[in-house]
Scaffold this active site. Structure first.
Site, PDB file in Angstrom:
ATOM      1  N   PRO A  43       5.788   7.644  -1.406  1.00 29.67           N
ATOM      2  CA  PRO A  43       5.237   6.372  -1.864  1.00 29.67           C
ATOM      3  C   PRO A  43       4.889   5.402  -0.378  1.00 29.67           C
ATOM      4  CG  PRO A  43       8.052   6.270  -1.116  1.00 29.67           C
ATOM      5  CD  PRO A  43       7.267   7.852  -1.061  1.00 29.67           C
ATOM      6  N   GLY A  44       3.882   4.519  -0.807  1.00 33.08           N
ATOM      7  CA  GLY A  44       3.736   3.643   0.001  1.00 33.08           C
ATOM      8  C   GLY A  44       3.178   2.362  -0.229  1.00 33.08           C
ATOM      9  N   CYS A  99     -18.941 -15.058   5.627  1.00 29.60           N
ATOM     10  CA  CYS A  99     -20.416 -15.324   4.912  1.00 29.60           C
ATOM     11  C   CYS A  99     -20.293 -13.914   4.000  1.00 29.60           C
ATOM     12  CB  CYS A  99     -21.298 -15.017   5.769  1.00 29.60           C
ATOM     13  SG  CYS A  99     -21.191 -16.928   7.167  1.00 29.60           S
ATOM     14  N   TYR A 148      -1.555  -2.158   1.641  1.00 26.35           N
ATOM     15  CA  TYR A 148      -2.857  -2.452   1.685  1.00 26.35           C
ATOM     16  C   TYR A 148      -3.665  -3.849   2.085  1.00 26.35           C
ATOM     17  CZ  TYR A 148      -1.948   2.617  -0.170  1.00 26.35           C
ATOM     18  OH  TYR A 148      -1.487   3.372  -0.020  1.00 26.35           O
TER      19      TYR A 148
HETATM   20  N1  LLP Z   1       0.413  10.129   0.343  1.00 26.94           N
HETATM   21  C1  LLP Z   1      -1.105  10.956   0.521  1.00 26.94           C
HETATM   22  C2  LLP Z   1      -1.735  11.568   0.036  1.00 26.94           C
HETATM   23  C3  LLP Z   1      -1.992   9.895  -0.287  1.00 26.94           C
HETATM   24  O1  LLP Z   1      -3.420   9.258  -0.222  1.00 26.94           O
HETATM   25  C4  LLP Z   1      -1.449   8.451  -0.315  1.00 26.94           C
HETATM   26  C5  LLP Z   1      -2.280   7.352  -0.829  1.00 26.94           C
HETATM   27  C6  LLP Z   1      -0.727   7.896  -0.546  1.00 26.94           C
HETATM   28  C7  LLP Z   1       0.958   9.086  -0.279  1.00 26.94           C
HETATM   29  C8  LLP Z   1       0.849   7.191  -0.978  1.00 26.94           C
HETATM   30  O2  LLP Z   1       0.197   6.108  -1.812  1.00 26.94           O
HETATM   31  P1  LLP Z   1       1.145   5.141  -2.586  1.00 26.94           P
HETATM   32  O3  LLP Z   1       2.444   5.353  -2.670  1.00 26.94           O
HETATM   33  O4  LLP Z   1       0.683   4.185  -1.620  1.00 26.94           O
HETATM   34  O5  LLP Z   1       0.083   4.702  -4.207  1.00 26.94           O
HETATM   35  N2  LLP Z   1      -6.404   1.929  -0.256  1.00 26.94           N
HETATM   36  C9  LLP Z   1      -6.017   1.574  -1.838  1.00 26.94           C
HETATM   37  C10 LLP Z   1      -5.117   2.789  -2.249  1.00 26.94           C
HETATM   38  C11 LLP Z   1      -5.539   3.608  -1.123  1.00 26.94           C
HETATM   39  C12 LLP Z   1      -4.436   4.834  -1.682  1.00 26.94           C
HETATM   40  C13 LLP Z   1      -4.742   6.131  -0.648  1.00 26.94           C
HETATM   41  N3  LLP Z   1      -3.867   7.007  -0.951  1.00 26.94           N
HETATM   42  C14 LLP Z   1      -5.437  -0.133  -2.677  1.00 26.94           C
HETATM   43  O6  LLP Z   1      -5.330  -0.869  -1.652  1.00 26.94           O
HETATM   44  O7  LLP Z   1      -5.169   0.670  -3.774  1.00 26.94           O
END
Ligand code: LLP
Length: 432
Positions: free
Chosen positions: A292-293, A362, A391
């Protein structure tokens, strides 16, 4: 709006975070300013860890996906909580290494890791390299063999699952730049190859279906698909893989419209199916890794801005310009992501005006939110955009040569800088 639990309104009508008055934070550190509540981050890590311990008899690991927000202090917090970390670049790996992050708890991702990055990972001895494709598998084998090392790897599998989220953040479907396709037999061939190559030790499998997902079904489905594949591998090769990384992707509440389940509930639902399926297939329950991120850091963070120009176009809309924008939060420009905002010095007043929050780049698309309800604003007010811990800082840029804001960590009423604001001098540091 149901505020994240770290937020409150004090007797001055000011928004508080982690017991700190946001107007005081803005005065003390300047704006724009990222603010994060350390307790929220630690609690999320602990809750996930507890869910793993409670639901999986053979244990597992919570590997924080550092792409959501990466700087040294976050790495220290994750390390202190006994969790692992998912890194996707030499830069994220370097940040973790700088705080002495235990190598065995590092998971190294990426669909096109460079030779230098793979060497760096092997040198540091990262726990698992998540190999994304066949080209990389062969490359890693060569590099590891030349360094007389063995790379402990997972293979990233594309399980062929559609998750309901924004197209740009879906990753589990067959048409994806990530992972090795399951449906057409590529994944099984990759497993066979991995078991034969020198310098490679295949420890398990990985999948990640996307991000900001609320529905538990795709997570459950992915777990089932992966376990079936582990059974198929056993049948066809005799190899029993006993580590399974299910990625991240749990959704968070950005506005009233979002209603995520408790993360422990996702964990319970997925584990129930996984444990039952393992028994049916007569497989050991794998050691489970989750990544989880967003759900760890997003609710911990807010961004503070100072309101500048206000432009009312009668019959059209009112623009409220702030001293930041797409350089510190590109998510509306990129994905039209919803956010909740509040005027921090008037947080006890009704939100009865409609504004479009514009940044200072801009670029007409430099908006943070369109036509949202806020307290009536004037120049000099402090605007707080909520749920910006994930993010935002990690996707920030220097477009228009705008320096990145500082990050302040708060905890129980005390604040401290954890990332300094960039200066103009920083901006020209590498210019010749
Ligand atoms: N593991 C892998 C292999 C991933 O590619 C990702 C996210 C995560 C874990 C973590 O996912 P999370 O728990 O954070 O949903 N920039 C985008 C999100 C891109 C996510 C990319 N990979 C945004 O701002 O919504």
């Amino acid at each position: 709006m149901l505020y994240p639990e770290t937020l409150n309104v004090n007797e001055h009508g000011h928004l508080t975070i982690g017991g700190c008055d946001t107007v005081e934070l803005a005065n003390r550190y300047g704006t724009p300013l990222y603010v994060m509540d350390e307790n929220v981050i630690r609690k999320a890590l602990r809750d996930y860890k507890k869910s793993i311990d409670e639901n999986y008899q053979n244990g597992g690991m919570v590997a924080y996906a550092s792409k959501a927000c990466c700087f040294k202090e976050i790495c220290r917090i994750v390390m202190q909580e006994g969790c692992g970390i998912d890194v996707v670049s030499g830069g994220e790996l370097y940040t973790a290494m700088q705080v002495g992050f235990p190598a065995e708890r590092i998971y190294f991702h990426g669909n096109n890791k460079t030779v230098a990055e793979l060497r760096m990972a092997l040198d540091y001895g990262v726990g698992r390299i998540v190999v994304d494709n066949i080209t990389e598998l062969h490359l890693l084998s060569e590099i590891a063999a030349s360094m007389e090392k063995t790379a402990d790897i997972y293979l990233r599998i594309t399980p062929g699952i559609e998750a309901h989220t924004h197209d740009f953040i879906k990753t589990g479907q067959i048409d994806s730049k990530f992972g090795i396709t399951l449906e057409n037999g590529d994944a099984l061939n990759a497993v066979k190859t991995a078991t034969e190559l020198i310098g490679i030790s295949l420890k398990g499998l990985h999948c990640h279906i996307g991000s900001q997902i609320f529905d538990e079904q795709p997570f459950i489905h992915a777990a089932e698909v992966m376990l079936n594949f582990i059974a198929q591998i056993r049948e066809q090769t005799g190899v029993v893989l006993n580590e399974l990384n299910l990625g991240g992707g749990f959704g968070v509440r950005y506005t009233d419209k979002d209603s995520p389940k408790e993360y422990s509930e996702y964990m319970r639902l997925v584990s129930a199916v996984l444990n039952e399926k393992a028994e049916k297939l007569n497989l050991p329950v794998p050691y489970i890794v989750i990544e989880p991120g967003r759900s760890i850091v997003a609710p911990a963070g807010i961004t503070l801005y100072t309101v500048g120009s206000i432009k009312e176009i009668p019959g059209i809309r009112s623009y409220l310009s702030i001293d930041g924008g797409m350089t510190d939060n590109p998510r509306y420009a990129l994905y039209k992501s919803p956010y909740t905002a509040v005027v921090a010095n008037k947080a006890d007043r009704p939100a009865d005006c409609v504004y479009t929050i514009a940044g200072r780049c801009c670029e007409s698309g430099d908006l943070i939110q369109e036509n949202i309800k806020l307290q009536r604003c004037q120049r000099g007010d402090i605007l707080a955009v909520l749920t910006t811990g994930a993010y935002n800082y990690s996707m920030s840029s220097n477009y228009n040569r705008i320096p990145r804001p500082a990050v302040v960590m708060v905890r129980d009423g005390v604040s401290r800088i954890v990332v300094k604001a960039e200066s103009y001098e920083d901006l020209v540091r590498n210019d010749i």
